[in-house]
Design a protein around this motif. Structure first.
Motif, PDB file in Angstrom:
ATOM      1  N   PRO A  55       0.616  -1.790   0.032  1.00  0.00           N
ATOM      2  CA  PRO A  55      -0.479  -0.009   0.117  1.00  0.00           C
ATOM      3  C   PRO A  55       0.074   0.952  -0.068  1.00  0.00           C
ATOM      4  O   PRO A  55       1.483   1.273   0.653  1.00  0.00           O
ATOM      5  CB  PRO A  55      -0.552   0.052   1.393  1.00  0.00           C
ATOM      6  CG  PRO A  55      -0.976  -1.353   1.680  1.00  0.00           C
ATOM      7  CD  PRO A  55       0.548  -2.120   0.744  1.00  0.00           C
ATOM      8  N   GLN A  68      -3.427   3.208  -2.100  1.00  0.00           N
ATOM      9  CA  GLN A  68      -3.402   2.299  -3.522  1.00  0.00           C
ATOM     10  C   GLN A  68      -2.595   1.896  -3.400  1.00  0.00           C
ATOM     11  O   GLN A  68      -1.470   1.571  -2.369  1.00  0.00           O
ATOM     12  CB  GLN A  68      -3.610   2.809  -4.772  1.00  0.00           C
ATOM     13  CG  GLN A  68      -4.564   3.682  -4.613  1.00  0.00           C
ATOM     14  CD  GLN A  68      -4.424   4.659  -6.004  1.00  0.00           C
ATOM     15  OE1 GLN A  68      -3.812   4.022  -6.965  1.00  0.00           O
ATOM     16  NE2 GLN A  68      -5.665   4.818  -6.876  1.00  0.00           N
ATOM     17  N   SER A 116      -7.060  -1.241  -6.722  1.00  0.00           N
ATOM     18  CA  SER A 116      -7.553  -0.690  -5.222  1.00  0.00           C
ATOM     19  C   SER A 116      -8.129   0.607  -6.304  1.00  0.00           C
ATOM     20  O   SER A 116      -9.021   0.835  -6.253  1.00  0.00           O
ATOM     21  CB  SER A 116      -6.628   0.303  -4.620  1.00  0.00           C
ATOM     22  OG  SER A 116      -5.991   0.096  -3.776  1.00  0.00           O
TER      23      SER A 116
END
Length: 247
Positions: A55, A68, A116
């Motif tokens: 992430p 994301q 994401s």
């Protein structure tokens, strides 16, 4: 894999030949030369192994900050070809030191998947990159040969392979460093023909250091591309090389 099947069949043929009667040996004194030279041609399969960052925080154009997760992988092996020259130094009856400057032409195909973010079809957004590579390698190898039987002589080899990447920088998502260092290991068989020695060899090469150029992200003009570049923290190149030496 087809290459491995061919080489396994060759080794089994050698084992079968060892149980047969001796035949006339071609070039019986060729391995007694203190030093000799040759040429090589072959093909290579290139790949790269990534460590992903996981992430990351992305700043959108309106200033909004979102988290994301983008993963990157080389989704297939890519075939290329190789050409070079060989210098072989005889150290003993079963040990040789070899230096074989080689040019490897090939490519790596990269797939970036944003876990994401969805596209208009509701699937995870993907980006792709065809990374064309031209390497000049300078491998230094030790060749451990078995006893010659008739016109066959199998061997194992291992060594290190410094490489220079000749591919220029561009606005692609990921770029590689100019230099790399690989360790290589393989096997092959000397085939003694009436007028020369032909040696097929299969080897595997693996990068010992991070091959990713992390300064490349600062050179990108499109800020939206940087999240894909930053998704990769490390990368180790890999190659499988099938070579034919003519000595």
């Amino acid at each position: 894999m087809r290459f491995l099947t061919i080489l396994t069949t060759l080794c089994l043929s050698i084992a079968t030949a060892s149980a047969q009667m001796r035949t006339i040996q071609h070039k019986p004194y060729i391995d007694l030369r203190p030093m000799h030279f040759g040429i090589l041609v072959g093909m290579n399969l290139q790949d790269i192994e990534f460590d992903n960052a996981g992430p990351q925080t992305i700043v959108l154009e309106d200033g909004t900050m979102v988290e994301q997760t983008i993963v990157c992988d080389a989704d297939r092996w890519n075939a290329g070809f190789s050409v070079g020259v060989l210098a072989d130094l005889r150290l003993s009856n079963h040990l040789n030191l070899r230096f074989a400057p080689t040019m490897h032409f090939g490519a790596k195909h990269l797939l970036f998947r944003n876990l994401s973010e969805l596209d208009q079809d509701g699937r995870q957004r993907e980006e792709r990159q065809d990374m064309k590579n031209t390497y000049v390698s300078f491998p230094i190898d030790l060749k451990f040969s078995a006893q010659r039987w008739n016109n066959y002589r199998p061997y194992l080899m291992a060594g290190i392979n410094p490489m220079v990447n000749l591919t220029g920088k561009n606005q692609e998502l990921v770029a590689l460093k100019r230099s790399d260092l690989m360790v290589e290991i393989g096997l092959g068989c000397d085939l003694y023909l009436p007028f020369f020695k032909l040696t097929p060899e299969l080897k595997f090469c693996y990068s010992l250091k991070d091959a990713i150029d992390h300064s490349h992200v600062d050179e990108l003009k499109d800020a939206n591309m940087r999240k894909y570049t930053n998704a990769v923290t490390r990368g180790h190149s890999k190659m499988i090389v099938l070579t034919f030496y003519f000595e």
